[in-house]
Design a protein around this motif. Structure first.
Motif, PDB file in Angstrom:
ATOM      1  N   GLU A 198      19.292   3.257   1.233  1.00  0.00           N
ATOM      2  CA  GLU A 198      18.145   3.276   2.134  1.00  0.00           C
ATOM      3  C   GLU A 198      17.014   2.541   1.442  1.00  0.00           C
ATOM      4  O   GLU A 198      16.695   2.819   0.285  1.00  0.00           O
ATOM      5  N   LEU A 199      16.403   1.589   2.128  1.00  0.00           N
ATOM      6  CA  LEU A 199      15.284   0.834   1.584  1.00  0.00           C
ATOM      7  C   LEU A 199      14.055   1.722   1.523  1.00  0.00           C
ATOM      8  O   LEU A 199      13.699   2.370   2.500  1.00  0.00           O
ATOM      9  N   ILE A 200      13.427   1.765   0.354  1.00  0.00           N
ATOM     10  CA  ILE A 200      12.165   2.478   0.197  1.00  0.00           C
ATOM     11  C   ILE A 200      11.091   1.404   0.120  1.00  0.00           C
ATOM     12  O   ILE A 200      10.961   0.715  -0.892  1.00  0.00           O
ATOM     13  N   GLU A 201      10.374   1.241   1.219  1.00  0.00           N
ATOM     14  CA  GLU A 201       9.392   0.160   1.291  1.00  0.00           C
ATOM     15  C   GLU A 201       8.155   0.482   0.468  1.00  0.00           C
ATOM     16  O   GLU A 201       7.774   1.640   0.323  1.00  0.00           O
ATOM     17  N   LYS A 202       7.548  -0.584  -0.042  1.00  0.00           N
ATOM     18  CA  LYS A 202       6.326  -0.455  -0.814  1.00  0.00           C
ATOM     19  C   LYS A 202       5.194   0.011   0.087  1.00  0.00           C
ATOM     20  O   LYS A 202       5.164  -0.296   1.274  1.00  0.00           O
ATOM     21  N   GLU A 203       4.269   0.755  -0.498  1.00  0.00           N
ATOM     22  CA  GLU A 203       3.097   1.213   0.235  1.00  0.00           C
ATOM     23  C   GLU A 203       2.249   0.014   0.638  1.00  0.00           C
ATOM     24  O   GLU A 203       1.944  -0.836  -0.190  1.00  0.00           O
ATOM     25  N   LYS A 204       1.864  -0.050   1.888  1.00  0.00           N
ATOM     26  CA  LYS A 204       1.076  -1.179   2.378  1.00  0.00           C
ATOM     27  C   LYS A 204      -0.340  -0.760   2.766  1.00  0.00           C
ATOM     28  O   LYS A 204      -1.078  -1.526   3.344  1.00  0.00           O
ATOM     29  N   VAL A 205      -0.701   0.494   2.458  1.00  0.00           N
ATOM     30  CA  VAL A 205      -2.032   1.007   2.734  1.00  0.00           C
ATOM     31  C   VAL A 205      -2.552   1.648   1.456  1.00  0.00           C
ATOM     32  O   VAL A 205      -1.853   2.433   0.824  1.00  0.00           O
ATOM     33  N   THR A 206      -3.772   1.317   1.077  1.00  0.00           N
ATOM     34  CA  THR A 206      -4.355   1.904  -0.129  1.00  0.00           C
ATOM     35  C   THR A 206      -4.765   3.346   0.149  1.00  0.00           C
ATOM     36  O   THR A 206      -4.798   3.791   1.303  1.00  0.00           O
ATOM     37  N   ALA A 207      -5.115   4.071  -0.915  1.00  0.00           N
ATOM     38  CA  ALA A 207      -5.530   5.464  -0.774  1.00  0.00           C
ATOM     39  C   ALA A 207      -6.776   5.595   0.100  1.00  0.00           C
ATOM     40  O   ALA A 207      -6.969   6.607   0.769  1.00  0.00           O
ATOM     41  N   SER A 208      -7.612   4.573   0.107  1.00  0.00           N
ATOM     42  CA  SER A 208      -8.827   4.624   0.927  1.00  0.00           C
ATOM     43  C   SER A 208      -8.590   4.156   2.356  1.00  0.00           C
ATOM     44  O   SER A 208      -9.516   4.108   3.150  1.00  0.00           O
TER      45      SER A 208
END
Length: 86
Positions: free
Chosen positions: A12-22
């Motif tokens: 299963e592909l675990i995609e990189k986070e594309k939204v910052t914490a803010s």
């Protein structure tokens, strides 16, 4: 569910986070950080992987498999570059 044969694994592909914490949406993910995969199922001839391992496969050699509207990837154990240790 899919059942791999020989030395194949289902990932299963675990995609990189594309939204910052803010909450800022990034237009493109950091190319220095590779997409990880999670091993869901292993074939009977797989020696070095187990279900649940986080891996870095050679995504160029992964084959897309759709099952019940979900995307999975089939990768030969030989095409796994590394296992992430926790």
């Amino acid at each position: 569910m899919l059942k791999p044969i020989k030395n194949n694994v289902i990932v299963e592909l675990i995609e990189k986070e594309k939204v910052t914490a803010s909450g800022i949406v990034l237009s493109s993910a950091d190319p220095a950080e590779a997409n990880k995969g999670k091993v869901l199922k292993i074939g009977p001839d797989v020696l070095d992987l187990k279900e649940g391992d986080l891996i870095l496969p050679n995504w160029n050699k992964a084959r897309l498999a759709k099952y019940e509207k979900t995307d999975f990837y089939i990768v030969s154990e030989d095409d796994v570059v590394l296992i992430f240790e926790e």
